[in-house]
Design an enzyme around this catalytic site. Structure first.
Site, short mmCIF file in Angstrom:
data_model
loop_
_atom_site.label_atom_id
_atom_site.label_comp_id
_atom_site.label_asym_id
_atom_site.label_seq_id
_atom_site.Cartn_x
_atom_site.Cartn_y
_atom_site.Cartn_z
N TYR A 54 83.13 37.36 41.51
CA TYR A 54 83.35 37.25 40.07
C TYR A 54 82.64 38.39 39.35
O TYR A 54 81.41 38.41 39.22
CB TYR A 54 82.83 35.91 39.54
CG TYR A 54 83.53 34.68 40.10
CD1 TYR A 54 84.77 34.78 40.73
CD2 TYR A 54 82.96 33.43 39.98
CE1 TYR A 54 85.40 33.65 41.23
CE2 TYR A 54 83.59 32.29 40.49
CZ TYR A 54 84.81 32.41 41.12
OH TYR A 54 85.42 31.29 41.62
N ASN A 291 84.10 19.21 27.00
CA ASN A 291 84.48 18.92 28.39
C ASN A 291 83.59 17.83 28.98
O ASN A 291 84.06 16.94 29.68
CB ASN A 291 84.37 20.19 29.24
CG ASN A 291 85.42 21.22 28.89
OD1 ASN A 291 86.47 20.90 28.36
ND2 ASN A 291 85.14 22.48 29.20
#
Length: 332
Positions: A54, A291
């Site tokens: 990443y 979330n």
């Protein structure tokens, strides 16, 4: 926040976790990365998932700076190895040399002496599976990782590894899983459950499609993931007129149930006991808190039936190779 046991390990992970795939690897700035990470702790999130690839180490470095200021036992940290880390053709895969090199590089960037979970980001069919398994076991023996996992391995690859090393080798599987991508339910879920392996699922909001903000026939909203190229790398997996239309049919179902679309989508994923955690991304702290609100939400059977009707045949089901995955197996 509720917590679930991760496979056969002694780790308790938050039902909602924070990932860093398209955000903290370069799509989101340092200040926002720190703010989202702090918001995660505030919301009870204790599980953080990243990977060496990443941002070519950028996401690990960002979290190394932020997380190292906290007690190491206050969070569960996971990273991965497989994808290319440079232009050198040898700087990828799951050879013993690459695994040994990359775990040390990851630990340096993460500013820690161990990760709680070290994962094979994909299966490497160019390396004998026995070599890969032994290399991962050595990482654990050296104390550099507490447990092992894999991402997007085929059922045959999972079975072969278990046949070689036993069911205690892995504690986690990381597949793509959402209302729109149901493929792992068919084989990976039951095979893993039978061998003490939990699911930690990626893209449970289908890269934001399940928030309902993308409309059929309309351009992506300004500032959204699919509005630019930086974070739209896997758009084709979940973004089509058929999926966008199905999501719009879900909106009134969520409204009638008194919940947001993200809450409905995340609670739907967590309805499965095989799932230990849903990995979510966030570019703003309020998204982290929104979330996290899905943890502990139970969906009644009539609502689940309504969801199935609304989705129709839009979801991907049945066995399918993930991006970057290979179905082969090499033996010694």
């Amino acid at each position: 926040m509720r917590y679930r046991k991760l496979g056969s390990s002694d780790l308790q992970v938050s039902e909602i976790s924070l990932g860093s795939w398209l955000t903290y690897s370069g799509g989101v700035g340092a200040d926002a990365t720190r703010a989202c990470t702090e918001a995660a702790f505030e919301a009870g999130v204790n599980f953080f998932d990243t990977a060496n690839v990443y941002g070519q180490g950028a996401a690990e470095s960002a979290w190394g700076e932020i997380l190292s200021a906290r007690p190491r036992d206050s969070y569960v940290l996971a990273t991965k190895v497989f994808f290319p880390m440079s232009d050198d053709p040898a700087d990828q895969g799951l050879s013993p040399a690459q695994i040994a090199r990359q775990i040390d590089a990851s630990l340096t960037r993460l500013r820690t002496d161990h990760v709680d979970l070290y994962q094979a980001h994909r299966f490497d069919a160019s390396v004998p599976i026995e070599d890969t398994i032994e290399a991962f076991q050595k990482v654990v023996e050296q104390g550099k990782a507490r447990y092992l996992g894999f991402s997007e391995w085929t059922p045959e690859q999972i079975r072969t590894a278990i046949d070689i090393a036993g069911p205690g080798l892995f504690v986690s599987s990381q597949p793509q899983y959402s209302m729109l991508w149901q493929a792992p339910e068919t084989e990976v879920f039951p095979l893993s459950a039978a061998n003490g392996i939990s699911q930690i699922v990626w893209s449970p909001l289908a890269q934001g499609v399940l928030t309902g903000k993308y409309r059929p026939g309309r351009p992506a909203p300004r500032g959204s993931r699919f509005a630019g190229e930086t974070m739209a790398v896997s758009k084709d997996l979940v973004h089509s007129d058929a999926t966008l239309e199905a999501v719009q049919r879900l909106v009134p179902i969520a409204e009638e149930a008194g919940m947001s679309m993200p809450t409905l989508a995340l609670a739907w994923v967590l309805r499965r006991g095989e799932v230990a955690s849903a990995i979510t991304g966030a570019s703003r702290p309020e998204q982290v808190h929104a979330n996290a609100a899905a943890s502990g939400v139970d969906l009644p059977d009539d609502l689940l039936a309504a969801v199935d009707r609304a989705l129709g045949d839009a979801p991907v089901t049945g066995p399918i190779l993930a991006p970057g995955a290979d179905a082969g197996i090499k033996r010694r």
